[in-house]
Scaffold this motif. Sequence first.
Motif, short mmCIF file in Angstrom:
data_model
loop_
_atom_site.label_atom_id
_atom_site.label_comp_id
_atom_site.label_asym_id
_atom_site.label_seq_id
_atom_site.Cartn_x
_atom_site.Cartn_y
_atom_site.Cartn_z
N LYS A 83 0.92 -1.14 0.07
CA LYS A 83 0.18 -0.07 0.13
C LYS A 83 0.82 1.29 0.15
N SER A 84 1.90 1.21 0.75
CA SER A 84 2.82 2.51 0.89
C SER A 84 3.38 2.75 -0.60
N GLN A 85 3.83 1.69 -1.18
CA GLN A 85 4.41 1.78 -2.57
C GLN A 85 3.47 2.48 -3.56
N VAL A 86 2.30 1.70 -3.54
CA VAL A 86 1.18 2.39 -4.38
C VAL A 86 0.85 3.91 -4.20
N ILE A 87 0.87 3.95 -2.82
CA ILE A 87 0.71 5.68 -2.75
C ILE A 87 1.67 6.54 -3.11
N ALA A 88 2.73 6.16 -2.99
CA ALA A 88 3.93 6.74 -3.62
C ALA A 88 3.96 6.90 -5.10
N LEU A 89 3.48 5.87 -5.58
CA LEU A 89 3.20 6.05 -7.29
C LEU A 89 2.23 7.07 -7.61
N MET A 90 1.33 7.41 -6.76
CA MET A 90 0.11 8.38 -6.91
C MET A 90 0.87 9.69 -6.66
N ASP A 91 2.06 10.16 -6.54
CA ASP A 91 2.60 11.43 -6.43
C ASP A 91 2.00 12.57 -7.51
N GLY A 92 1.71 13.73 -7.03
CA GLY A 92 1.34 14.71 -8.03
C GLY A 92 -0.34 14.61 -7.94
#
Length: 268
Positions: A220-229
């Motif tokens: 989940k934390s990695q997917v959140i990081a992919l949503m940057d911006g």
Amino acid sequence: MASEPVPGEIDLTRPSVARVYDYYLGGAHNFAVDREMAQQAIEMWPDLPLIMQANRAFLRRAVRFCVDAGVRQFLDLGSGIPTAGNVHQVAQDAAPGTRVVYVDSDPIAVAYSRTILGDDPRTAVVQADLRHPEQVLGSPEVRSLLNFDEPIAVMMVAVLHFVPDADDPATVIAGYREAMAPGSFLVVSHASQDGQPEKAGSHEDLYRRRTASPMTMRSKSQVIALMDGFDLVEPGVVFLPLWRPVSLDDVDDQPERFTGLAAVGRKR
């Protein structure tokens, strides 16, 4: 499939992730090699067909959300082989003028998409690798049908887990984000080890051994990081059935069984 024309460049000796996914969903556009791998995967993880169905249900809910938010154009990356309830069907049912471009690197997926869509002037199909945004965005189909000066929904549903860390998925996403107008949406679902970590390793190993598209599950934390911006739309990054269910009756008592993560982000 025996009576269907097969594009000459198809490798029938190795499973295709698009055709395996089609089999999970009960589709007919797959071959013996794809069915054999899918059956092996289901033996290891019996919930897989249910997870794939939950993923498609999320796609339909996300498309309707974007249409309700005023979006009238979609770019579906890694779109796979068309099945019932695909992006253009859901979007155009809600807003008939909606325009959709499908993008996939699998020639079977592209061939059948073109056959099914026919001469619909509101839809197009591009054979391209989503890891190269400049090629996708510069394609004649995208340039003629989509207007990136207006809000757009970019769909990355069940595809980013086939972009390995070495290909830097965050940079891939950024290539599309930079072209998107404010108010646009990014729709993501992603395979994850969260929920059933004991099954994740063997599943990744199967895809690594059998296909040309190894799988990289992310947390989940990695997917959140992919949503940057992007500003995450409520309820954020959650298991597939928990993203804005139509009814609480649609939510399983154990949503963690559906290990895919779902999210929609709005470009600032």
